[in-house]
Design an enzyme around this catalytic site. Structure first.
Site, PDB file in Angstrom:
ATOM      1  N   SER A 113      35.950   3.625 -29.510  1.00  0.00           N
ATOM      2  CA  SER A 113      35.478   2.229 -30.091  1.00  0.00           C
ATOM      3  C   SER A 113      34.615   2.396 -31.203  1.00  0.00           C
ATOM      4  CB  SER A 113      34.702   1.379 -29.087  1.00  0.00           C
ATOM      5  OG  SER A 113      33.391   1.793 -28.854  1.00  0.00           O
TER       6      SER A 113
ATOM      7  N   LYS B 170      26.439   1.988 -29.600  1.00  0.00           N
ATOM      8  CA  LYS B 170      27.181   0.615 -30.213  1.00  0.00           C
ATOM      9  C   LYS B 170      26.030   0.224 -31.336  1.00  0.00           C
ATOM     10  CE  LYS B 170      30.741  -0.335 -27.910  1.00  0.00           C
ATOM     11  NZ  LYS B 170      30.724   0.765 -27.218  1.00  0.00           N
TER      12      LYS B 170
END
Length: 233
Positions: free
Chosen positions: A154, A192
């Site tokens: 991701s 993230k």
């Protein structure tokens, strides 16, 4: 390695598909895993999908396909006696141990390598106090540092690939736009980009396949920020 809940959900879906040919509903999955809300099921399904165990079938409601099962099912599930520790290391959410880098002439610094972190839906970090990684001293500044192995895709548009080793400087705050190690709900750890959406915190992936997740600020704790990575070919 799957988390216990990921393993339980994968096996439940597989057994239901073999028995009926139809994917279980979110309510059935929630009840089978004794979870309080369907949001937890959504996170588990996304995590299994990112790691290649299941696939969502397009244009079909709630349709799932089991792509693979763990290679060694007996070893895929954490031992029942093993107590999950939600932090990346030790058990202290606000003070992650690391190697302190001070001014020296050393060519390399040995950093603790604390297992895998998801660059997808959060998974528990795997503690391994015996592993270290040698890092050029020039890559580190002041403060304490540790390393984590990346699992997932991701963050690929930020140049972070599955199998990379990321170098993290311990901190509990970070500027918007910084890639951080974030602890969500005192349970799950993920890598993230940190964004702020009004009074909320957004954890943003760097891959269009995945969605940005938004939380109230009291549900997210910063455990460090990315300062570099190592890659082997």
């Amino acid at each position: 390695m799957l988390t216990r809940k990921q393993y339980e959900l994968l096996m439940f879906i597989d057994q239901r598909l073999r028995a009926t040919g139809i994917s279980p509903s979110f309510d059935e999955m929630k009840d089978a895993l004794d979870l309080k809300s369907k949001s937890g099921i959504h996170r588990l399904i996304t995590g299994l999908e990112e790691r290649g165990f299941i696939r969502r079938l397009a244009h079909r409601a709630r349709a799932l396909e089991v792509v693979k099962l763990p290679e060694n099912i007996d070893q895929a599930l954490p031992a029942p006696s093993a107590k999950f520790s939600p932090t990346v290391i030790q058990g202290n959410f606000t003070a992650l141990p690391g190697a302190a880098q001070v001014a020296s002439n050393a060519d390399a610094v040995s950093l603790p390598l604390y297992g895998k972190i998801a660059a997808g839906t959060p998974i528990e970090a795997l503690r391994d106090h015996s592993s270290t990684v040698e890092v050029p001293a020039s890559m580190l500044g002041s403060g304490e540092h540790y390393a984590l192995a990346v699992e997932g895709d991701s963050m690929i548009d930020a140049g972070i690939l599955d199998g990379d080793t990321v170098l993290i400087r311990r901190c509990d705050t970070a500027d918007a736009g910084t890639i951080v190690v974030a602890l969500v709900d005192d349970l799950e750890v993920t890598l993230k980009r940190l964004r702020r959406k009004g009074a909320s915190i957004a954890l943003e992936p760097a891959n269009k396949k995945y969605e940005t997740r938004i939380f109230p600020p009291d549900r997210v704790k910063v455990q460090g920020r990315l300062i570099g990575l190592l890659r082997q070919y």
